[in-house]
Write a protein that holds these residues in place. Structure first.
Motif, mmCIF file in Angstrom:
data_model
loop_
_atom_site.group_PDB
_atom_site.id
_atom_site.type_symbol
_atom_site.label_atom_id
_atom_site.label_comp_id
_atom_site.label_asym_id
_atom_site.label_seq_id
_atom_site.Cartn_x
_atom_site.Cartn_y
_atom_site.Cartn_z
ATOM 1 N N LEU A 21 -8.239 54.940 -13.411
ATOM 2 C CA LEU A 21 -9.109 54.672 -14.564
ATOM 3 C C LEU A 21 -9.285 53.167 -14.747
ATOM 4 C CD1 LEU A 21 -10.546 55.935 -17.089
ATOM 5 C CD2 LEU A 21 -8.445 55.442 -18.316
ATOM 6 N N MET A 22 -8.162 52.452 -14.682
ATOM 7 C CA MET A 22 -8.211 51.007 -14.868
ATOM 8 C C MET A 22 -9.080 50.349 -13.792
ATOM 9 S SD MET A 22 -6.614 50.213 -17.536
ATOM 10 C CE MET A 22 -5.390 50.775 -18.707
ATOM 11 N N ARG A 23 -8.966 50.876 -12.576
ATOM 12 C CA ARG A 23 -9.756 50.346 -11.482
ATOM 13 C C ARG A 23 -11.246 50.571 -11.724
ATOM 14 N NH1 ARG A 23 -7.198 50.041 -5.654
ATOM 15 N NH2 ARG A 23 -5.214 49.782 -6.721
ATOM 16 N N ILE A 24 -11.567 51.740 -12.288
ATOM 17 C CA ILE A 24 -12.968 52.044 -12.567
ATOM 18 C C ILE A 24 -13.491 51.127 -13.667
ATOM 19 C CG2 ILE A 24 -14.524 53.810 -13.480
ATOM 20 C CD1 ILE A 24 -12.637 55.861 -12.047
ATOM 21 N N ILE A 25 -12.644 50.922 -14.695
ATOM 22 C CA ILE A 25 -13.048 50.006 -15.769
ATOM 23 C C ILE A 25 -13.277 48.612 -15.206
ATOM 24 C CG2 ILE A 25 -12.269 48.889 -17.914
ATOM 25 C CD1 ILE A 25 -10.721 51.431 -18.534
ATOM 26 N N ASP A 26 -12.476 48.264 -14.189
ATOM 27 C CA ASP A 26 -12.543 46.916 -13.629
ATOM 28 C C ASP A 26 -13.913 46.612 -13.025
ATOM 29 O OD1 ASP A 26 -11.442 44.432 -13.065
ATOM 30 O OD2 ASP A 26 -10.897 45.036 -11.028
ATOM 31 N N ILE A 27 -14.569 47.633 -12.486
ATOM 32 C CA ILE A 27 -15.822 47.381 -11.763
ATOM 33 C C ILE A 27 -16.900 46.767 -12.669
ATOM 34 C CG2 ILE A 27 -17.685 48.453 -10.431
ATOM 35 C CD1 ILE A 27 -15.454 50.492 -9.481
ATOM 36 N N PRO A 28 -17.255 47.428 -13.784
ATOM 37 C CA PRO A 28 -18.255 46.770 -14.653
ATOM 38 C C PRO A 28 -17.739 45.470 -15.252
ATOM 39 C CG PRO A 28 -17.341 48.714 -15.717
ATOM 40 C CD PRO A 28 -16.861 48.745 -14.308
ATOM 41 N N LEU A 29 -16.434 45.411 -15.544
ATOM 42 C CA LEU A 29 -15.913 44.201 -16.186
ATOM 43 C C LEU A 29 -15.949 43.004 -15.239
ATOM 44 C CD1 LEU A 29 -12.973 45.355 -18.448
ATOM 45 C CD2 LEU A 29 -15.274 44.637 -19.067
ATOM 46 N N ARG A 30 -15.789 43.257 -13.937
ATOM 47 C CA ARG A 30 -15.911 42.173 -12.963
ATOM 48 C C ARG A 30 -17.325 41.586 -13.010
ATOM 49 N NH1 ARG A 30 -12.368 40.875 -8.506
ATOM 50 N NH2 ARG A 30 -10.552 42.205 -8.671
ATOM 51 N N ALA A 31 -18.300 42.487 -13.136
ATOM 52 C CA ALA A 31 -19.687 42.023 -13.230
ATOM 53 C C ALA A 31 -19.872 41.191 -14.487
ATOM 54 C CB ALA A 31 -20.629 43.224 -13.224
ATOM 55 N N VAL A 32 -19.274 41.664 -15.597
ATOM 56 C CA VAL A 32 -19.372 40.909 -16.850
ATOM 57 C C VAL A 32 -18.741 39.534 -16.666
ATOM 58 C CG1 VAL A 32 -18.599 40.808 -19.233
ATOM 59 C CG2 VAL A 32 -19.372 42.974 -18.277
ATOM 60 N N GLN A 33 -17.575 39.513 -15.984
ATOM 61 C CA GLN A 33 -16.870 38.249 -15.780
ATOM 62 C C GLN A 33 -17.722 37.284 -14.970
ATOM 63 O OE1 GLN A 33 -12.826 38.701 -14.347
ATOM 64 N NE2 GLN A 33 -12.751 36.557 -13.763
ATOM 65 N N LYS A 34 -18.456 37.838 -13.994
ATOM 66 C CA LYS A 34 -19.328 36.997 -13.163
ATOM 67 C C LYS A 34 -20.331 36.241 -14.024
ATOM 68 C CE LYS A 34 -18.871 36.619 -8.749
ATOM 69 N NZ LYS A 34 -18.380 37.767 -7.984
ATOM 70 N N THR A 35 -20.927 36.956 -14.999
ATOM 71 C CA THR A 35 -21.961 36.308 -15.806
ATOM 72 C C THR A 35 -21.371 35.557 -16.993
ATOM 73 O OG1 THR A 35 -22.248 38.408 -16.911
ATOM 74 C CG2 THR A 35 -23.824 37.885 -15.174
ATOM 75 N N ALA A 36 -20.349 36.143 -17.634
ATOM 76 C CA ALA A 36 -19.845 35.522 -18.859
ATOM 77 C C ALA A 36 -18.803 34.452 -18.575
ATOM 78 C CB ALA A 36 -19.246 36.596 -19.776
ATOM 79 N N GLY A 37 -18.218 34.484 -17.384
ATOM 80 C CA GLY A 37 -17.168 33.522 -17.080
ATOM 81 C C GLY A 37 -15.837 33.976 -17.649
ATOM 82 N N ILE A 38 -14.802 33.235 -17.254
ATOM 83 C CA ILE A 38 -13.463 33.613 -17.673
ATOM 84 C C ILE A 38 -13.327 33.541 -19.196
ATOM 85 C CG2 ILE A 38 -11.093 32.748 -17.689
ATOM 86 C CD1 ILE A 38 -11.391 32.282 -14.680
ATOM 87 N N GLY A 39 -13.888 32.471 -19.768
ATOM 88 C CA GLY A 39 -13.813 32.311 -21.229
ATOM 89 C C GLY A 39 -14.520 33.453 -21.941
ATOM 90 N N GLY A 40 -15.617 33.928 -21.359
ATOM 91 C CA GLY A 40 -16.390 34.999 -21.985
ATOM 92 C C GLY A 40 -15.618 36.308 -22.044
ATOM 93 N N MET A 41 -14.659 36.461 -21.129
ATOM 94 C CA MET A 41 -13.886 37.703 -21.116
ATOM 95 C C MET A 41 -13.036 37.838 -22.381
ATOM 96 S SD MET A 41 -14.653 39.538 -18.635
ATOM 97 C CE MET A 41 -13.335 40.744 -18.497
ATOM 98 N N ALA A 42 -12.712 36.695 -22.980
ATOM 99 C CA ALA A 42 -11.936 36.754 -24.224
ATOM 100 C C ALA A 42 -12.666 37.604 -25.258
ATOM 101 C CB ALA A 42 -11.705 35.349 -24.753
ATOM 102 N N ALA A 43 -13.984 37.421 -25.310
ATOM 103 C CA ALA A 43 -14.785 38.190 -26.266
ATOM 104 C C ALA A 43 -14.718 39.682 -25.945
ATOM 105 C CB ALA A 43 -16.226 37.700 -26.233
ATOM 106 N N VAL A 44 -14.732 39.997 -24.643
ATOM 107 C CA VAL A 44 -14.661 41.406 -24.237
ATOM 108 C C VAL A 44 -13.344 42.025 -24.701
ATOM 109 C CG1 VAL A 44 -14.587 42.968 -22.260
ATOM 110 C CG2 VAL A 44 -16.165 41.018 -22.267
ATOM 111 N N PHE A 45 -12.240 41.267 -24.514
ATOM 112 C CA PHE A 45 -10.935 41.790 -24.908
ATOM 113 C C PHE A 45 -10.809 41.931 -26.425
ATOM 114 C CE2 PHE A 45 -9.660 40.220 -20.665
ATOM 115 C CZ PHE A 45 -9.097 41.400 -20.199
ATOM 116 N N LEU A 46 -11.487 41.033 -27.109
ATOM 117 C CA LEU A 46 -11.373 41.033 -28.566
ATOM 118 C C LEU A 46 -12.287 42.081 -29.201
ATOM 119 C CD1 LEU A 46 -9.599 39.321 -30.308
ATOM 120 C CD2 LEU A 46 -11.441 37.682 -30.581
ATOM 121 N N ALA A 47 -13.341 42.452 -28.484
ATOM 122 C CA ALA A 47 -14.401 43.266 -29.077
ATOM 123 C C ALA A 47 -13.932 44.578 -29.722
ATOM 124 C CB ALA A 47 -15.481 43.529 -28.042
#
Lengths: 338, 350, 360
Positions: A21-47
C-alpha cells in the motif's frame, strides 16, 4: 533463534500488504515531489491533519460565533434567523445580579455558580492531596512504581464507569451505608440529598483524577537534584524548612502547571457527574457543560443559539487559563535552556 | 507474607520507626483501599443475583439462598436453618410466611408443617456466581453490538490518529517552510478548544456531512489531536537530521523517508500515543452521546449510561457490563502502565 | 568520471552569507580536502555540492552538466556523514541495500555489490547486525560501505573520522587513502583537522568565513602559505609570528628589525618592500635551533615539553611568544635564559593586510 525468525517471518508476512500500500501511495507522491520539490512535500504531510483540524475544530469555532447570534431550534445555519446579541442579553438579564434565580436564564447562572464552587473546592483539595501523595511517593520507598500505579489506576477508567462505580457505592444498599452501618449509623440515600451530591461529585472527581496530578508532581519532585537535599542535611536543616526553602520553590513551576491543568479540566466537568447524579437532585450538581448540552440538544425546548453563546463564555475562561498555562510552560522552557 | 511486608514496609536506612514512616504507611494502605476498593467491590457485586443485590447489609461474596423441590409443592421452596424448640437446628423449607411466623416443612417428611418464629431461622446460602449477568446482556440485549461499536471506533480512530498525526509531526519537525510557525500556532490553539466549547456547531457540521448517527461522526472529529502531534513531534526532533539527509542521498522519496526511516524510529512515541488514543476513544462519552441516537449504534459507554439512567435500573446487568467496559482499560493498566506513566511525566499531557 | 566545477557559489541563510563566491575546479579522481575552523562554511559547501542545500547563487557542474536544479538523489554522489547516519532499525545489509533498492536495481546485483563492498571493508562478519551492536570503527566502515555500493561519481565525506578515538583515526586515515587509491574516484573530504588534510589530500582547500583562502597541494600550503591565516592554520605546532620592520634593503637581501633590536636577514627579490614598512615575520617552530651564539635571539624559557624524540620550548622574546621544536632531549628548564637561532630558517613575510609579501 528459530522462533524469532518465525515471528519475524510472520511479521513481514502481515506487513506485506501495508508495504505494498505504501509503495502504491509512493507513486503519485513521487510525481508531486517532482513538481512541488522537497519543501512542498511538507504541505502534503501536513494536509490531512490540517483538513481535519479545519473542518472539525476551526470551522466550528467560527460558526459558533454565528450560531450564538441566531435564534430558533433548527440546526442548519441557513434555517436560522439572525438576532444579534439577543442570546447574550438573555443570559445576562437578571433583576438582581446577586441572585441567580432572578435571572431569565436561572439555570445558566445556577450552573455557573455550581461550576465555580466545584472548581475551587475540587482543584484545591485535589492538588493538596496529590501533593501529599507525591511527597510520600518521593520518599525512599520500596516498590515505588507499584504505589504510583495504585494512585494512577482510576485515571484510566472511563468517566461512565467511574460514575457507575460510585453510584453503586453511594446508593441505599451500597458499600458506604454498609460501612456506616457497622458503626451503628442508619443507611442514608446520599444521592437524593442536595448537599451530599455536590460533595459526592467533588469527591468522585478527585478520586478519578488525582493520580494524574500526583504523577506530574512526582516527576517534578524527582527532577530536584538530590545533592540539594544532601547539602541541607549536612547543614542540619530541619525537614519543614527543607520543604519550605528547597522543595516548594523548586516545585513551584510544576505546581502552577498542575493547578492550571486541573482548573481547565474542572471547568469542563461533565461525564462522571452526568452518570452519577444527572445534574440532580434538582439543579444541585448542574454544571456548565451539562447546561450547554441540555440547552443545545437534550431538552424539548432546545435552543442551540443560547447553548453556543454559553459555550463561548466558557471558552473565554478556558482560553485565559490555557494562555496562563502556555505562558508558564514557555517560561519554564526558557529557564531550562539557560 | 513476611517477605512481602518487609519489602513493602522497608524504611529509609532501616532506622527505627519515625512518625513519618507511620503516616506514609497509613497513607499508602489507605490509598490502596480507596483506589482499588470501589472497583473491586463493583466486580464482586456483578456476580450477584438481583435478590442478593437488594440485600442490606450486603455480603462481600455472591451468595444464593438454597432451594429444594419438596413433594407436594409446585414451586421450589427456599431452605432455612431453623432453631427448634428443643435447641437443635434443622434444615427446613419455607412454605409461606404469616406475620412473624413461618410455616415450614422438613423436605424429608413433607406432610408435616412446622411453625417457626422468623427470628429463629436463617437462610441456607452458598457461594454462586451469577454468570447470567454477563451472558444475558450479550444475548438478549444489544451489548454485543455496543461492544463491537466501541471496538470499531477505538481501533479505527487510533489507526487514523497515528497516521495523520505522525505525518503532521514529520512535516513540523523535519521541514523548514513558510507558515510552519502558523501551523504550530493553529495546532496549539486547538488545545484551547475542547469539545464542550464547540459541540453545538460541530453537531451541525457532522449532520450536514451526513455523519449524524454514524460511527464515523464519532471517529473523525477526534483524530487530529494536538496532543498527538506534540508527543510525536517532540520525539521526531530527536531523530538526527543527518539520517534524513542520508536517506535523500540514498534516493529515497520524502514519502519513503517518512514510512521507512522516520516512522520505524518513532515507534516508542507511537506506542505511547496508541495507548493514550485507545484509552481516550474507549472512554469517550459526551460526543458519542450527541452523535449517536439510534440504539444499534451506541458505544458501550453510551449504552451503559442510557441503561443505568432508566427508571427501573437492572443493576445486575449494569454492573456486569461495567466490568466488561473496564476490562480493556484494566489490561492496559496492568501491562502498559509503565509506558503511560513515563509518557505523562515526560509530556505533562493527558 | 567525477569532475566537479563550482562557479561563484553563494549561499546565505537569511541575512547571513555562509558562502561568498566560491570558485573551484575538482578534477576526476582527485582527493580534495576542505579544511578550516568551525563555521567557515566547509560543511555547507559540501552539502551544496551534495544537493542537500540549494545555492543562493552561482553554478555547480558535474562532468560539465549544470546540476543546480537536480535533486540530491539524482546527482550520482554518495556521502559519508559525520555521525555516520546509519539507519538504526535496519541491519548492516539493509543499510547497504536501501539506496540500491530505491533505484530499483535487480536483487542479484544488489547482493553482489554488497558482498563486494563487505569484502573490501572487512565487514562481512556483521552484515546481519544492527548499527547499535557495532563499535565506532565498524560503524564507520559501514558508512563508507554504504557509499561504495552506490558506485558514485564522487564521494563526499563530512568529517568522517571525528567520532573515532585518536588511535583508530590514524589507522582509518591510512585505510581511506588506500581505498581512494584502489577506487580511483573523486573524493571530497571535509575536516577541521589540518593533519588529516595534509596526510590525505592531493589538494587542500583552506576556507575561512565563507571564502577560499588558498588552494594547493599540502606542501605548497606548508612552504608558501598565501597569507597569515593559512600559515597559522597549516602545520603543527602553529607558526610563530613576530612583529618586524624593514630596516635595510639590498639587492637579494632584506634586513628586518624585530622588537628588542634583533636583526634578521631574509633573501628577497623584487620591489614590493620599502624601508620602514611594518611586517609580520613567520617562522615555523621546527626551523628554530638552540644556539650559544650571543648574536642570536636571547629568550627566557617559560615552559619545556620534553616529548622524548623532540623538545618543545615555549619562550618569551621581549614579550612576544616564541615556540621552538628542537630534536632530541635538552637539559633546559623554565626560567632559564637561552639563545635561539633562526639562521637558515625559511622566513615568511606578511604585509599589513596579512598577505604574503611577493618575492619572499
Amino acid at each position: 533463534m528459530s522462533t524469532t525468525s518465525l515471528t519475524d517471518r510472520l511479521g513481514s508476512l502481515l506487513m506485506a500488504p501495508v508495504h505494498l500500500l505504501m509503495r502504491i501511495i509512493d507513486i503519485p507522491l513521487r510525481a508531486v515531489q517532482k513538481t512541488a520539490g522537497i519543501g512542498g512535500m511538507a504541505a502534503v504531510f501536513l494536509a490531512p491533519n490540517m483538513l481535519i483540524f479545519g473542518i472539525f475544530v476551526l470551522l466550528p469555532l467560527v460558526i459558533n460565533f454565528v450560531y450564538s447570534m441566531t435564534g430558533g431550534t433548527a440546526f442548519f445555519l441557513s434555517e436560522r434567523n439572525f438576532i444579534g446579541a439577543e442570546q447574550y442579553q438573555r443570559l445576562f438579564t437578571c433583576t438582581n445580579y446577586l441572585d441567580p434565580m432572578s435571572c431569565q436564564e436561572d439555570a445558566f447562572w445556577t450552573a455557573v455558580g455550581n461550576t465555580f464552587w466545584f472548581v475551587i473546592l475540587q482543584v484545591a483539595l485535589m492538588i493538596g492531596l496529590s501533593l501529599i501523595t507525591a511527597l510520600i511517593l518521593n520518599r525512599d520507598l520500596a516498590a515505588r512504581s507499584f504505589w504510583r500505579a495504585v494512585f494512577f489506576f482510576p485515571v484510566l477508567l472511563s468517566p461512565v464507569v467511574v460514575g457507575l462505580i460510585w453510584k453503586w457505592i453511594l446508593q441505599r444498599q451500597g458499600l458506604l451505608n454498609f460501612g456506616l452501618y457497622q458503626f451503628g449509623i442508619e443507611p442514608y440515600t446520599w444521592l437524593t440529598d442536595r448537599n451530599w451530591t455536590f460533595i459526592a461529585t467533588i469527591g468522585v472527581s478527585i478520586w478519578a483524577h488525582m493520580g494524574l496530578y500526583t504523577l506530574i508532581l512526582l516527576a517534578g519532585l524527582q527532577a530536584i537534584p538530590k545533592d540539594l537535599y544532601e547539602a541541607a542535611e549536612m547543614d542540619g536543616t530541619k525537614p519543614a524548612r527543607v520543604f519550605r526553602r528547597i522543595t516548594l520553590p523548586l516545585l513551584a513551576p510544576n505546581l502552577l502547571v498542575v493547578v492550571v491543568l486541573a482548573l481547565i479540566k474542572a471547568v469542563q466537568i461533565f461525564d462522571e457527574v452526568y452518570v452519577l447524579t444527572g445534574g440532580g437532585p434538582g439543579t444541585s450538581t448542574l454544571y456548565l457543560t451539562q447546561y450547554i448540552y441540555e440547552t443545545g440538544f437534550a431538552s424539548t425546548l432546545r435552543n442551540p443559539g443560547l447553548a453556543a453563546a454559553a459555550s463561548i463564555l466558557m471558552g473565554l475562561v478556558l482560553v485565559v487559563l490555557t494562555l496562563i498555562q502556555l505562558g508558564i510552560g514557555q517560561r519554564g522552557e526558557k529557564k531550562g535552556k539557560r | 507474607m513476611g517477605v512481602a511486608s518487609r519489602f513493602i514496609l522497608r524504611r529509609r536506612g532501616g532506622k527505627s520507626w519515625h512518625w513519618t514512616d507511620i503516616v506514609t504507611w497509613v497513607w499508602l494502605v489507605g490509598g490502596l483501599i480507596i483506589m482499588f476498593g470501589p472497583a473491586v467491590w463493583l466486580a464482586f457485586s456483578s456476580f450477584k443475583t438481583p435478590a442478593a443485590l437488594a440485600e442490606f447489609p450486603p455480603s462481600i461474596l455472591p451468595y444464593v439462598t438454597s432451594q429444594a423441590t419438596v413433594q407436594g409443592y409446585d414451586k421450589p421452596l427456599q431452605l432455612f436453618e431453623a432453631k427448634m424448640p428443643d435447641g437443635s437446628t434443622k434444615v427446613l423449607a419455607e412454605v409461606r410466611r404469616i406475620g412473624l411466623v413461618a410455616q415450614m416443612v422438613d423436605p424429608t417428611t413433607p406432610g408435616e408443617i412446622v411453625r417457626v418464629n422468623i427470628g429463629d431461622r436463617t437462610p441456607v446460602r452458598s457461594v454462586s456466581f451469577a454468570t447470567e449477568n454477563y451472558t444475558t446482556p450479550f444475548t438478549q440485549f444489544d451489548f454485543l453490538r455496543y461492544l463491537w461499536n466501541s471496538v470499531f471506533v477505538t481501533v479505527t480512530a487510533t489507526l487514523i490518529t497515528l497516521i495523520v498525526n505522525s505525518m503532521a509531526a514529520f512535516a513540523l519537525s523535519k521541514y523548514e517552510f513558510r507558515g510552519r510557525s502558523l501551523a504550530m500556532l493553529i495546532i496549539l490553539a486547538t488545545l484551547m478548544v475542547p469539545l464542550s466549547v464547540i459541540m453545538v456547531p460541530l453537531y451541525s457540521i457532522i449532520s450536514s456531512l451526513g455523519l449524524f448517527n454514524n460511527l464515523w461522526g464519532v471517529i473523525l472529529p477526534t483524530v487530529a489531536t494536538p496532543t498527538g502531534v506534540f508527543i510525536l513531534r517532540q520525539y521526531m526532533l530527536t531523530i538526527p537530521d543527518e539520517l534524513i539527509d542520508a536517506a535523500r542521498m540514498d534516493k529515497a522519496s520524502e514519502w519513503q523517508i517518512y514510512w521507512r526511516i522516520v516512522l520505524p524510529l518513532t515507534a516508542p512515541a507511537l506506542a505511547v500515543l496508541a495507548i493514550f488514543s485507545v484509552v481516550w476513544r474507549w472512554n469517550d462519552f459526551l460526543w458519542p452521546l450527541i452523535v449517536l441516537s439510534r440504539r444499534e449504534l451506541y458505544t458501550l459507554q453510551v449504552g451503559l449510561s442510557i441503561y443505568s439512567g432508566e427508571l427501573n435500573v437492572q443493576w445486575h446487568f449494569i454492573l456486569a457490563m461495567t466490568v466488561v467496559t473496564m476490562i480493556p482499560v484494566v489490561l492496559v493498566f496492568i501491562f502498559l502502565q509503565r509506558f503511560i506513566t513515563t509518557g505523562i511525566a515526560g509530556t505533562g499531557l493527558k | 568520471m567525477g569532475e566537479i566545477t563550482l562557479t561563484k557559489i553563494k549561499k546565505s541563510f537569511g541575512a547571513v552569507d555562509v558562502l561568498k563566491d566560491i570558485d573551484l575546479d575538482i578534477k576526476d579522481g582527485e582527493f580534495i580536502v576542505f579544511v578550516g575552523p568551525s563555521g567557515c562554511g566547509k560543511s555547507t559547501l559540501l552539502r551544496t555540492i551534495a544537493g542537500l542545500e540549494k545555492v543562493t547563487g552561482g553554478e555547480i557542474e558535474i562532468d560539465g552538466k549544470r546540476v543546480n536544479e537536480v535533486s540530491a538523489a539524482d546527482r550520482g554522489l554518495a556521502m559519508v556523514f559525520q555521525s555516520y547516519a546509519l539507519y538504526p532499525h535496519m541491519s548492516v545489509r539493509q543499510n547497504l541495500a536501501f539506496g540500491l533498492e530505491n533505484s530499483s536495481m535487480p536483487k542479484a546485483e544488489v547482493a553482489e555489490r554488497i558482498t563486494e563492498a563487505a569484502r573490501m571493508l572487512e565487514i562481512e562478519a556483521y552484515l546481519e547486525r544492527r548499527p547499535g551492536q557495532l563499535s565506532g570503527g565498524q560503524r564507520q566502515r559501514v558508512a563508507i560501505g554504504r557509499a561504495i555500493v552506490r558506485r558514485p561519481t564522487a564521494f563526499l565525506l563530512d568529517e568522517p573520522l571525528s567520532n573515532l578515538d585518536a588511535e583508530l583515526r590514524v589507522s582509518t586515515r591510512a585505510e581511506l587513502a588506500a581505498l581512494h587509491a584502489r577506487l580511483g574516484s573523486t573524493m571530497i573530504y571535509v575536516t577541521h583537522d589540518q593533519v588529516e588534510a595534509m596526510t590525505l589530500a592531493h589538494r587542500i582547500v583552506v576556507m575561512r568565513a565563507g571564502k577560499i583562502e588558498q588552494v594547493g597541494t599540502p606542501l605548497d600550503l606548508y612552504n608558501t602559505p598565501a597569507n597569515r591565516f593559512v600559515a597559522g592554520f597549516i602545520g603543527a605546532p602553529h607558526m610563530n609570528f613576530l612583529a618586524g620592520e624593514v630596516a635595510d634593503l639590498e639587492t637579494g637581501t632584506a634586513t628586518l628589525a624585530t622588537a628588542g633590536g634583533h636583526r634578521l636577514l631574509v633573501p628577497f627579490s623584487g620591489h614590493s618592500l620599502s624601508v620602514g614598512e611594518k611586517l609580520t615575520i613567520g617562522i615555523r617552530p621546527q626551523h628554530i635551533t638552540l644556539a650559544n651564539d650571543p648574536g642570536s635571539l636571547k629568550v627566557k624559557v617559560r615552559l619545556v615539553e620534553a616529548l622524548g624524540s623532540e623538545t618543545v620550548i615555549h619562550a618569551d622574546l621581549n614579550g612576544e611568544k616564541l615556540l621552538a621544536v628542537v630534536p632530541g632531549q635538552k637539559l633546559i628548564s623554565p626560567g632559564d635564559e637561552t639563545y635561539l637561532s633562526v639562521a637558515g630558517a625559511p622566513l615568511h613575510l606578511f604585509d599589513r593586510n596579512g598577505l604574503r609579501v611577493k618575492g619572499s
